[in-house]
Design an enzyme around this catalytic site. Sequence first.
Site, PDB file in Angstrom:
ATOM      1  N   GLU A  23       0.834  -1.217   0.000  1.00 15.59           N
ATOM      2  CA  GLU A  23       0.000   0.000   0.000  1.00 15.59           C
ATOM      3  C   GLU A  23       0.863   1.260   0.000  1.00 15.59           C
ATOM      4  OE1 GLU A  23      -2.944  -0.391  -0.850  1.00 15.59           O
ATOM      5  OE2 GLU A  23      -3.078  -2.544  -0.414  1.00 15.59           O
TER       6      GLU A  23
ATOM      7  N   HIS B  85       1.686   2.067  -3.503  1.00  7.84           N
ATOM      8  CA  HIS B  85       0.571   2.827  -4.097  1.00  7.84           C
ATOM      9  C   HIS B  85       0.611   4.276  -3.598  1.00  7.84           C
ATOM     10  CE1 HIS B  85      -1.617  -0.370  -6.115  1.00  7.84           C
ATOM     11  NE2 HIS B  85      -1.789  -1.085  -5.020  1.00  7.84           N
TER      12      HIS B  85
ATOM     13  N   GLU C 292      -0.491  -0.792  -9.825  1.00 14.05           N
ATOM     14  CA  GLU C 292      -0.103  -2.055  -9.197  1.00 14.05           C
ATOM     15  C   GLU C 292       1.389  -2.332  -9.369  1.00 14.05           C
ATOM     16  OE1 GLU C 292      -2.222  -3.276  -7.291  1.00 14.05           O
ATOM     17  OE2 GLU C 292      -1.517  -5.288  -6.829  1.00 14.05           O
TER      18      GLU C 292
HETATM   19 ZN    ZN Z   1      -2.517  -3.113  -5.030  1.00  5.07          ZN
END
Ligand code: ZN
Length: 499
Positions: free
Chosen positions: A263, A266, A292
Amino acid sequence: MTTAYEDVLALAREVHLLDSSAEVLAWDQETMMPPGGVEHRAKQLGLLSRLSHERGTSQRYGELLEACADLELDPAAAAEVRVLRRNFARATRVPASLVQERSEVTSQAQHVWADARDASDFRAFQPWLDRILALERDRAACLGVPEGGEAWDALAEDYEPGMRAADLERLFGPLREELTVLVKEIGETSPPSDEFNRTAFPVDDQETFVRIVATAMGFDFRRGRIDRSTHPFCGGSHCDDVRITTRFHDDNVGDALGSTMHECGHGLYEQGLPSDRVGTPLGTAISLGIHESQSRLWENHVGRSRSFWAWCAPIVHAQLGAAARRFDAEALFGAANVVRPSLIRVEADEATYNLHVIVRFELERRLIRGDLDTADVPAAWNALYAECLGIDVPNDRLGCLQDVHWSCGLIGYFPTYTLGSLYAAQFYAAAEGALGDLDGLHARGDFAPLREWLREHVHRHGMRFDPDPLCEQATGSRLDAEVFLNYLRGKLGPLYGLA
Ligand code: ZN
Protein backbone atom coordinates in the site's frame (compact mmCIF):
# COMPACT_ATOMS: atom_id res chain seq x y z
CA MET A 1 -11.85 36.01 -20.78
CA THR A 2 -10.93 32.42 -20.08
CA THR A 3 -10.35 29.86 -22.81
CA ALA A 4 -12.41 26.68 -23.29
CA TYR A 5 -9.36 24.78 -22.03
CA GLU A 6 -9.27 26.72 -18.75
CA ASP A 7 -13.03 26.36 -18.31
CA VAL A 8 -12.99 22.63 -18.93
CA LEU A 9 -10.14 22.15 -16.44
CA ALA A 10 -12.07 24.15 -13.85
CA LEU A 11 -15.02 21.80 -14.37
CA ALA A 12 -12.77 18.73 -14.15
CA ARG A 13 -11.40 20.05 -10.86
CA GLU A 14 -14.93 20.47 -9.50
CA VAL A 15 -15.81 16.90 -10.44
CA HIS A 16 -12.66 15.80 -8.64
CA LEU A 17 -13.68 17.77 -5.52
CA LEU A 18 -16.88 15.70 -5.42
CA ASP A 19 -15.07 12.41 -6.12
CA SER A 20 -12.33 13.08 -3.59
CA SER A 21 -14.94 13.95 -0.93
CA ALA A 22 -16.45 10.52 -1.58
CA GLU A 23 -12.98 8.99 -1.26
CA VAL A 24 -12.49 10.43 2.21
CA LEU A 25 -15.95 9.22 3.27
CA ALA A 26 -15.13 5.76 1.88
CA TRP A 27 -11.84 5.74 3.83
CA ASP A 28 -13.71 6.76 6.98
CA GLN A 29 -16.23 3.97 6.43
CA GLU A 30 -13.46 1.34 6.35
CA THR A 31 -11.39 2.67 9.25
CA MET A 32 -13.36 4.80 11.73
CA MET A 33 -17.11 4.73 11.18
CA PRO A 34 -19.25 2.84 13.72
CA PRO A 35 -21.55 0.18 12.17
CA GLY A 36 -24.57 2.42 12.83
CA GLY A 37 -23.36 4.81 10.13
CA VAL A 38 -23.78 2.41 7.24
CA GLU A 39 -27.18 3.47 5.88
CA HIS A 40 -26.60 7.21 6.00
CA ARG A 41 -23.12 6.82 4.53
CA ALA A 42 -24.57 4.90 1.57
CA LYS A 43 -26.89 7.87 0.91
CA GLN A 44 -24.02 10.36 1.16
CA LEU A 45 -21.90 8.37 -1.27
CA GLY A 46 -24.86 7.82 -3.60
CA LEU A 47 -25.58 11.58 -3.80
CA LEU A 48 -21.92 12.50 -4.37
CA SER A 49 -21.66 9.90 -7.12
CA ARG A 50 -24.80 11.21 -8.84
CA LEU A 51 -23.65 14.84 -8.64
CA SER A 52 -20.24 13.90 -9.99
CA HIS A 53 -21.75 11.96 -12.89
CA GLU A 54 -24.14 14.81 -13.74
CA ARG A 55 -21.34 17.39 -13.82
CA GLY A 56 -18.92 15.11 -15.63
CA THR A 57 -21.42 14.33 -18.40
CA SER A 58 -23.15 17.71 -18.70
CA GLN A 59 -23.84 19.28 -22.07
CA ARG A 60 -21.65 22.26 -21.15
CA TYR A 61 -18.73 19.95 -20.40
CA GLY A 62 -19.16 18.33 -23.81
CA GLU A 63 -19.35 21.69 -25.59
CA LEU A 64 -16.21 22.97 -23.88
CA LEU A 65 -14.33 19.81 -24.86
CA GLU A 66 -15.47 20.29 -28.45
CA ALA A 67 -14.29 23.91 -28.37
CA CYS A 68 -10.86 22.78 -27.16
CA ALA A 69 -10.33 21.09 -30.52
CA ASP A 70 -9.88 24.54 -32.11
CA LEU A 71 -7.19 25.70 -29.67
CA GLU A 72 -3.43 25.64 -30.12
CA LEU A 73 -2.34 23.70 -27.03
CA ASP A 74 1.09 22.78 -25.70
CA PRO A 75 1.74 19.01 -25.48
CA ALA A 76 0.83 18.77 -21.77
CA ALA A 77 -2.47 20.59 -22.26
CA ALA A 78 -3.21 18.56 -25.39
CA ALA A 79 -2.70 15.38 -23.34
CA GLU A 80 -5.16 16.64 -20.72
CA VAL A 81 -7.81 17.35 -23.33
CA ARG A 82 -7.24 13.99 -25.02
CA VAL A 83 -7.85 12.13 -21.73
CA LEU A 84 -10.84 14.26 -20.74
CA ARG A 85 -12.45 13.68 -24.15
CA ARG A 86 -11.89 9.94 -23.86
CA ASN A 87 -13.40 9.84 -20.36
CA PHE A 88 -16.33 12.00 -21.42
CA ALA A 89 -17.07 9.79 -24.41
CA ARG A 90 -17.04 6.66 -22.26
CA ALA A 91 -19.23 8.25 -19.61
CA THR A 92 -21.85 9.43 -22.10
CA ARG A 93 -22.05 6.50 -24.52
CA VAL A 94 -23.79 4.14 -22.11
CA PRO A 95 -27.47 5.06 -21.60
CA ALA A 96 -28.51 5.99 -18.05
CA SER A 97 -31.00 3.09 -17.99
CA LEU A 98 -28.20 0.56 -18.56
CA VAL A 99 -25.98 2.22 -15.94
CA GLN A 100 -28.87 2.08 -13.45
CA GLU A 101 -29.70 -1.56 -14.23
CA ARG A 102 -26.06 -2.60 -13.92
CA SER A 103 -25.77 -0.86 -10.58
CA GLU A 104 -28.91 -2.59 -9.24
CA VAL A 105 -28.06 -6.04 -10.60
CA THR A 106 -24.46 -6.01 -9.33
CA SER A 107 -25.51 -4.71 -5.94
CA GLN A 108 -27.88 -7.69 -5.51
CA ALA A 109 -25.46 -10.08 -7.17
CA GLN A 110 -22.82 -9.32 -4.55
CA HIS A 111 -25.16 -10.51 -1.79
CA VAL A 112 -26.10 -13.61 -3.77
CA TRP A 113 -22.42 -14.28 -4.47
CA ALA A 114 -21.46 -13.95 -0.76
CA ASP A 115 -24.17 -16.48 0.24
CA ALA A 116 -23.31 -18.81 -2.65
CA ARG A 117 -19.64 -18.69 -1.70
CA ASP A 118 -20.36 -19.47 1.96
CA ALA A 119 -22.55 -22.41 0.87
CA SER A 120 -20.04 -23.37 -1.84
CA ASP A 121 -22.95 -23.45 -4.28
CA PHE A 122 -22.07 -22.09 -7.73
CA ARG A 123 -25.53 -22.95 -9.13
CA ALA A 124 -27.08 -20.28 -6.86
CA PHE A 125 -24.83 -17.60 -8.37
CA GLN A 126 -24.93 -18.81 -11.97
CA PRO A 127 -28.14 -17.00 -13.13
CA TRP A 128 -26.73 -13.75 -11.77
CA LEU A 129 -23.47 -14.26 -13.60
CA ASP A 130 -25.51 -14.78 -16.77
CA ARG A 131 -27.33 -11.47 -16.21
CA ILE A 132 -24.07 -9.63 -15.51
CA LEU A 133 -22.41 -11.02 -18.64
CA ALA A 134 -25.40 -9.97 -20.75
CA LEU A 135 -25.23 -6.45 -19.30
CA GLU A 136 -21.49 -6.29 -19.87
CA ARG A 137 -21.90 -7.34 -23.50
CA ASP A 138 -24.49 -4.57 -23.93
CA ARG A 139 -22.17 -2.09 -22.28
CA ALA A 140 -19.28 -3.12 -24.53
CA ALA A 141 -21.51 -2.58 -27.58
CA CYS A 142 -22.40 0.95 -26.38
CA LEU A 143 -18.78 1.80 -25.59
CA GLY A 144 -17.64 0.58 -28.97
CA VAL A 145 -15.40 -2.36 -29.71
CA PRO A 146 -12.00 -1.17 -31.01
CA GLU A 147 -11.17 -2.04 -34.61
CA GLY A 148 -9.89 -5.59 -34.89
CA GLY A 149 -10.70 -6.11 -31.20
CA GLU A 150 -13.36 -7.82 -29.15
CA ALA A 151 -16.00 -6.93 -26.55
CA TRP A 152 -13.63 -7.72 -23.68
CA ASP A 153 -11.31 -4.92 -24.90
CA ALA A 154 -14.05 -2.31 -24.66
CA LEU A 155 -14.66 -3.26 -21.01
CA ALA A 156 -11.00 -3.46 -20.00
CA GLU A 157 -10.35 0.06 -21.30
CA ASP A 158 -11.74 1.44 -18.00
CA TYR A 159 -8.94 -0.18 -16.05
CA GLU A 160 -6.01 -0.15 -18.48
CA PRO A 161 -6.23 2.25 -21.43
CA GLY A 162 -5.04 0.54 -24.59
CA MET A 163 -5.03 -3.00 -23.19
CA ARG A 164 -6.29 -5.60 -25.68
CA ALA A 165 -7.06 -9.26 -25.05
CA ALA A 166 -5.00 -10.32 -28.08
CA ASP A 167 -1.92 -8.48 -26.71
CA LEU A 168 -2.41 -10.10 -23.33
CA GLU A 169 -2.66 -13.50 -24.95
CA ARG A 170 0.78 -12.92 -26.48
CA LEU A 171 2.22 -11.77 -23.15
CA PHE A 172 0.50 -14.33 -20.95
CA GLY A 173 1.03 -17.41 -23.16
CA PRO A 174 4.79 -17.77 -22.54
CA LEU A 175 4.35 -16.47 -18.99
CA ARG A 176 1.86 -19.22 -18.17
CA GLU A 177 4.04 -21.87 -19.74
CA GLU A 178 7.26 -20.87 -17.97
CA LEU A 179 5.66 -20.17 -14.59
CA THR A 180 3.97 -23.58 -14.65
CA VAL A 181 7.36 -25.22 -15.17
CA LEU A 182 9.10 -23.07 -12.53
CA VAL A 183 6.41 -23.72 -9.92
CA LYS A 184 6.49 -27.44 -10.63
CA GLU A 185 10.29 -27.53 -10.27
CA ILE A 186 10.12 -25.60 -7.01
CA GLY A 187 7.40 -27.97 -5.78
CA GLU A 188 9.84 -30.86 -6.04
CA THR A 189 12.31 -29.19 -3.62
CA SER A 190 12.00 -28.47 0.10
CA PRO A 191 11.04 -24.85 0.76
CA PRO A 192 12.80 -22.55 3.25
CA SER A 193 11.20 -22.38 6.69
CA ASP A 194 8.27 -20.00 7.07
CA GLU A 195 8.43 -20.19 10.85
CA PHE A 196 9.05 -16.44 11.18
CA ASN A 197 5.69 -15.81 9.48
CA ARG A 198 3.92 -18.04 11.99
CA THR A 199 5.58 -16.64 15.12
CA ALA A 200 3.43 -14.47 17.39
CA PHE A 201 4.54 -10.88 18.06
CA PRO A 202 2.63 -8.12 19.90
CA VAL A 203 0.59 -6.15 17.38
CA ASP A 204 1.83 -2.80 18.73
CA ASP A 205 5.43 -3.90 18.12
CA GLN A 206 4.50 -5.02 14.61
CA GLU A 207 2.99 -1.60 13.95
CA THR A 208 6.13 0.23 15.14
CA PHE A 209 8.18 -2.05 12.90
CA VAL A 210 6.16 -1.52 9.71
CA ARG A 211 6.10 2.24 10.27
CA ILE A 212 9.90 2.26 10.39
CA VAL A 213 9.93 0.51 7.00
CA ALA A 214 7.31 2.89 5.54
CA THR A 215 9.37 5.87 6.73
CA ALA A 216 12.53 4.43 5.15
CA MET A 217 10.64 3.96 1.86
CA GLY A 218 9.92 7.68 1.96
CA PHE A 219 6.19 7.70 2.67
CA ASP A 220 5.52 11.31 3.68
CA PHE A 221 3.52 11.33 6.92
CA ARG A 222 2.90 15.08 6.65
CA ARG A 223 0.94 14.29 3.48
CA GLY A 224 -0.40 10.87 4.39
CA ARG A 225 -1.59 8.49 7.10
CA ILE A 226 -1.44 4.78 7.82
CA ASP A 227 -4.40 3.25 9.65
CA ARG A 228 -5.87 -0.22 10.08
CA SER A 229 -8.65 -1.92 8.10
CA THR A 230 -9.78 -5.47 7.38
CA HIS A 231 -8.71 -5.26 3.74
CA PRO A 232 -5.70 -2.99 3.16
CA PHE A 233 -6.15 -0.27 0.54
CA CYS A 234 -4.83 3.11 -0.62
CA GLY A 235 -7.30 5.99 -0.63
CA GLY A 236 -7.42 9.63 0.38
CA SER A 237 -8.35 12.76 -1.49
CA HIS A 238 -5.25 13.92 -3.43
CA CYS A 239 -1.45 13.84 -3.46
CA ASP A 240 -1.13 15.89 -0.25
CA ASP A 241 -3.61 13.74 1.71
CA VAL A 242 -2.98 10.05 0.99
CA ARG A 243 -4.62 7.47 3.28
CA ILE A 244 -3.26 3.95 3.25
CA THR A 245 -4.32 1.11 5.52
CA THR A 246 -2.75 -2.11 6.65
CA ARG A 247 -3.72 -5.01 8.92
CA PHE A 248 -2.19 -7.04 11.72
CA HIS A 249 -2.55 -10.60 12.96
CA ASP A 250 -0.89 -11.92 16.11
CA ASP A 251 1.04 -14.50 14.14
CA ASN A 252 1.64 -13.20 10.64
CA VAL A 253 4.01 -10.25 10.68
CA GLY A 254 4.97 -11.13 7.09
CA ASP A 255 1.43 -10.25 6.00
CA ALA A 256 1.51 -6.94 7.91
CA LEU A 257 4.85 -6.00 6.33
CA GLY A 258 3.85 -7.12 2.83
CA SER A 259 0.52 -5.26 3.04
CA THR A 260 2.19 -2.12 4.35
CA MET A 261 4.93 -2.09 1.70
CA HIS A 262 2.35 -2.82 -1.01
CA GLU A 263 0.00 0.00 0.00
CA CYS A 264 2.96 2.32 0.62
CA GLY A 265 4.04 1.69 -2.97
CA HIS A 266 0.57 2.83 -4.10
CA GLY A 267 0.84 5.76 -1.68
CA LEU A 268 4.23 6.89 -3.02
CA TYR A 269 2.75 6.98 -6.52
CA GLU A 270 -0.11 9.17 -5.29
CA GLN A 271 2.25 11.43 -3.32
CA GLY A 272 4.48 11.69 -6.39
CA LEU A 273 1.74 13.13 -8.63
CA PRO A 274 2.19 16.86 -9.33
CA SER A 275 0.35 18.91 -6.70
CA ASP A 276 -0.33 21.80 -9.09
CA ARG A 277 -2.37 19.41 -11.25
CA VAL A 278 -4.77 18.06 -8.63
CA GLY A 279 -8.10 17.11 -10.19
CA THR A 280 -6.84 17.10 -13.78
CA PRO A 281 -5.50 14.15 -15.84
CA LEU A 282 -1.87 15.17 -15.32
CA GLY A 283 -2.46 14.92 -11.56
CA THR A 284 -4.09 11.49 -11.78
CA ALA A 285 -2.60 7.98 -11.92
CA ILE A 286 -2.74 6.52 -15.43
CA SER A 287 -4.02 2.98 -14.86
CA LEU A 288 -4.55 0.12 -12.45
CA GLY A 289 -1.69 -1.85 -14.00
CA ILE A 290 0.81 0.99 -13.53
CA HIS A 291 -0.54 1.61 -10.01
CA GLU A 292 -0.10 -2.06 -9.20
CA SER A 293 3.44 -1.98 -10.58
CA GLN A 294 4.37 0.56 -7.92
CA SER A 295 2.95 -1.52 -5.07
CA ARG A 296 4.46 -4.78 -6.31
CA LEU A 297 7.83 -3.23 -6.95
CA TRP A 298 8.16 -2.24 -3.29
CA GLU A 299 6.45 -5.31 -1.86
CA ASN A 300 8.35 -7.87 -3.96
CA HIS A 301 11.45 -6.49 -5.68
CA VAL A 302 12.49 -4.57 -2.56
CA GLY A 303 10.69 -6.32 0.31
CA ARG A 304 11.52 -9.89 -0.72
CA SER A 305 15.18 -9.23 -1.60
CA ARG A 306 18.24 -10.41 0.30
CA SER A 307 19.60 -6.86 0.53
CA PHE A 308 16.38 -5.57 2.12
CA TRP A 309 16.59 -8.22 4.83
CA ALA A 310 20.26 -7.46 5.44
CA TRP A 311 19.14 -3.94 6.39
CA CYS A 312 15.93 -5.02 8.07
CA ALA A 313 17.11 -7.93 10.27
CA PRO A 314 18.57 -5.70 13.03
CA ILE A 315 15.34 -3.66 13.01
CA VAL A 316 13.29 -6.86 13.34
CA HIS A 317 15.48 -7.93 16.26
CA ALA A 318 15.22 -4.56 17.99
CA GLN A 319 11.46 -4.01 17.46
CA LEU A 320 9.96 -7.50 17.73
CA GLY A 321 11.90 -8.67 20.78
CA ALA A 322 13.53 -11.90 21.91
CA ALA A 323 11.26 -14.23 19.88
CA ALA A 324 12.54 -12.58 16.67
CA ARG A 325 16.25 -12.86 17.44
CA ARG A 326 16.59 -16.49 16.43
CA PHE A 327 15.86 -15.52 12.80
CA ASP A 328 18.93 -14.15 11.03
CA ALA A 329 18.82 -12.15 7.78
CA GLU A 330 19.03 -15.30 5.62
CA ALA A 331 16.16 -16.97 7.51
CA LEU A 332 14.03 -13.83 7.11
CA PHE A 333 14.83 -13.70 3.38
CA GLY A 334 13.85 -17.37 3.06
CA ALA A 335 10.57 -16.86 4.95
CA ALA A 336 9.68 -14.01 2.58
CA ASN A 337 10.16 -16.30 -0.43
CA VAL A 338 8.26 -19.47 0.38
CA VAL A 339 6.64 -20.65 -2.87
CA ARG A 340 3.87 -23.25 -2.80
CA PRO A 341 0.85 -23.68 -5.11
CA SER A 342 -2.33 -22.85 -3.21
CA LEU A 343 -6.02 -22.38 -3.89
CA ILE A 344 -6.61 -18.76 -2.93
CA ARG A 345 -5.34 -15.92 -5.14
CA VAL A 346 -5.03 -13.28 -2.42
CA GLU A 347 -2.87 -15.59 -0.31
CA ALA A 348 -0.65 -16.68 -3.20
CA ASP A 349 3.13 -16.10 -3.30
CA GLU A 350 5.01 -14.06 -5.86
CA ALA A 351 5.66 -16.99 -8.23
CA THR A 352 2.23 -18.63 -8.29
CA TYR A 353 0.14 -15.43 -8.08
CA ASN A 354 0.12 -14.66 -11.77
CA LEU A 355 -1.08 -18.15 -12.67
CA HIS A 356 -4.22 -17.44 -10.62
CA VAL A 357 -4.74 -14.28 -12.67
CA ILE A 358 -4.13 -15.95 -16.03
CA VAL A 359 -6.80 -18.57 -15.23
CA ARG A 360 -9.34 -15.82 -14.55
CA PHE A 361 -8.43 -13.89 -17.70
CA GLU A 362 -8.79 -16.96 -19.92
CA LEU A 363 -12.19 -17.80 -18.41
CA GLU A 364 -13.72 -14.31 -18.48
CA ARG A 365 -12.60 -13.77 -22.06
CA ARG A 366 -14.35 -16.98 -23.12
CA LEU A 367 -17.42 -16.05 -21.06
CA ILE A 368 -17.80 -12.62 -22.69
CA ARG A 369 -17.28 -14.12 -26.14
CA GLY A 370 -19.94 -16.73 -25.38
CA ASP A 371 -17.42 -19.55 -25.92
CA LEU A 372 -17.95 -20.83 -22.39
CA ASP A 373 -21.32 -21.54 -20.83
CA THR A 374 -21.60 -20.29 -17.23
CA ALA A 375 -22.76 -23.79 -16.20
CA ASP A 376 -19.29 -25.05 -17.15
CA VAL A 377 -17.33 -22.47 -15.12
CA PRO A 378 -16.54 -24.72 -12.12
CA ALA A 379 -15.29 -27.57 -14.30
CA ALA A 380 -13.23 -25.23 -16.51
CA TRP A 381 -11.81 -23.48 -13.43
CA ASN A 382 -10.81 -26.73 -11.77
CA ALA A 383 -9.22 -28.06 -14.95
CA LEU A 384 -7.08 -24.92 -15.33
CA TYR A 385 -5.97 -25.09 -11.68
CA ALA A 386 -4.87 -28.68 -12.20
CA GLU A 387 -3.07 -27.73 -15.39
CA CYS A 388 -1.33 -24.53 -14.23
CA LEU A 389 -0.85 -25.06 -10.51
CA GLY A 390 -1.01 -28.84 -10.26
CA ILE A 391 -3.65 -28.75 -7.52
CA ASP A 392 -7.14 -30.16 -7.08
CA VAL A 393 -9.90 -27.72 -6.19
CA PRO A 394 -12.08 -29.38 -3.53
CA ASN A 395 -15.12 -27.08 -3.82
CA ASP A 396 -16.41 -23.86 -5.41
CA ARG A 397 -15.87 -21.81 -2.27
CA LEU A 398 -12.13 -22.40 -2.61
CA GLY A 399 -12.46 -22.34 -6.39
CA CYS A 400 -14.48 -20.22 -8.79
CA LEU A 401 -16.47 -18.42 -6.07
CA GLN A 402 -13.49 -16.99 -4.18
CA ASP A 403 -13.35 -13.53 -5.79
CA VAL A 404 -15.93 -10.76 -5.60
CA HIS A 405 -14.96 -9.18 -8.96
CA TRP A 406 -17.39 -10.84 -11.40
CA SER A 407 -20.35 -10.20 -9.09
CA CYS A 408 -19.45 -6.48 -9.24
CA GLY A 409 -19.40 -6.56 -13.05
CA LEU A 410 -15.62 -6.08 -13.10
CA ILE A 411 -14.81 -7.89 -16.33
CA GLY A 412 -11.35 -6.98 -17.66
CA TYR A 413 -9.97 -6.04 -14.23
CA PHE A 414 -7.99 -9.16 -13.21
CA PRO A 415 -5.14 -8.88 -15.76
CA THR A 416 -4.11 -5.50 -14.32
CA TYR A 417 -2.66 -7.38 -11.33
CA THR A 418 -0.32 -9.34 -13.57
CA LEU A 419 0.48 -6.33 -15.73
CA GLY A 420 1.55 -4.76 -12.42
CA SER A 421 4.05 -7.58 -11.83
CA LEU A 422 5.43 -7.30 -15.35
CA TYR A 423 5.72 -3.50 -15.32
CA ALA A 424 7.30 -3.66 -11.84
CA ALA A 425 10.05 -6.00 -13.07
CA GLN A 426 10.72 -3.80 -16.06
CA PHE A 427 10.80 -0.54 -14.05
CA TYR A 428 13.06 -2.10 -11.42
CA ALA A 429 15.50 -3.42 -14.04
CA ALA A 430 15.59 0.00 -15.75
CA ALA A 431 16.18 1.79 -12.43
CA GLU A 432 18.99 -0.63 -11.64
CA GLY A 433 20.50 -0.03 -15.07
CA ALA A 434 20.46 3.71 -14.45
CA LEU A 435 21.42 3.77 -10.76
CA GLY A 436 23.85 0.86 -10.53
CA ASP A 437 24.07 -1.20 -7.36
CA LEU A 438 20.58 -0.93 -5.87
CA ASP A 439 21.29 -3.93 -3.63
CA GLY A 440 24.19 -2.07 -2.04
CA LEU A 441 21.95 0.94 -1.37
CA HIS A 442 19.08 -1.15 -0.03
CA ALA A 443 21.35 -3.14 2.28
CA ARG A 444 22.06 0.25 3.93
CA GLY A 445 18.38 1.22 3.98
CA ASP A 446 18.86 3.88 1.31
CA PHE A 447 15.72 3.70 -0.82
CA ALA A 448 15.72 7.34 -1.95
CA PRO A 449 17.47 6.82 -5.31
CA LEU A 450 14.92 4.17 -6.37
CA ARG A 451 11.98 6.27 -5.15
CA GLU A 452 13.25 9.35 -6.98
CA TRP A 453 13.81 7.36 -10.17
CA LEU A 454 10.18 6.20 -10.03
CA ARG A 455 9.01 9.73 -9.32
CA GLU A 456 10.92 11.08 -12.31
CA HIS A 457 10.00 8.36 -14.80
CA VAL A 458 6.52 7.30 -13.68
CA HIS A 459 4.79 9.32 -10.94
CA ARG A 460 5.17 12.89 -12.12
CA HIS A 461 3.62 12.20 -15.54
CA GLY A 462 0.14 11.38 -14.23
CA MET A 463 -2.01 10.46 -17.25
CA ARG A 464 0.17 12.26 -19.77
CA PHE A 465 1.18 8.96 -21.42
CA ASP A 466 -0.80 5.74 -21.77
CA PRO A 467 0.74 2.70 -20.03
CA ASP A 468 2.44 1.28 -23.13
CA PRO A 469 4.28 4.47 -24.20
CA LEU A 470 5.04 5.29 -20.54
CA CYS A 471 6.77 1.92 -20.16
CA GLU A 472 8.69 2.32 -23.37
CA GLN A 473 9.81 5.82 -22.47
CA ALA A 474 10.86 4.87 -18.91
CA THR A 475 12.55 1.56 -19.70
CA GLY A 476 13.56 1.78 -23.36
CA SER A 477 11.39 -1.16 -24.41
CA ARG A 478 7.81 -2.32 -24.61
CA LEU A 479 6.37 -4.58 -21.94
CA ASP A 480 7.96 -8.03 -22.09
CA ALA A 481 7.23 -10.90 -19.69
CA GLU A 482 10.79 -12.16 -20.02
CA VAL A 483 12.13 -9.45 -17.66
CA PHE A 484 9.83 -10.64 -14.88
CA LEU A 485 10.68 -14.31 -15.55
CA ASN A 486 14.42 -13.56 -15.45
CA TYR A 487 14.04 -11.75 -12.15
CA LEU A 488 12.06 -14.61 -10.63
CA ARG A 489 14.43 -17.31 -11.88
CA GLY A 490 17.44 -15.25 -10.77
CA LYS A 491 16.15 -15.06 -7.21
CA LEU A 492 14.32 -18.35 -6.69
CA GLY A 493 16.68 -20.59 -8.70
CA PRO A 494 19.60 -20.36 -6.25
CA LEU A 495 17.31 -20.27 -3.20
CA TYR A 496 15.65 -23.56 -4.21
CA GLY A 497 18.79 -25.12 -5.66
CA LEU A 498 17.35 -25.38 -9.18
CA ALA A 499 19.68 -26.27 -12.02
ZN1 ZN B 1 -2.52 -3.11 -5.03
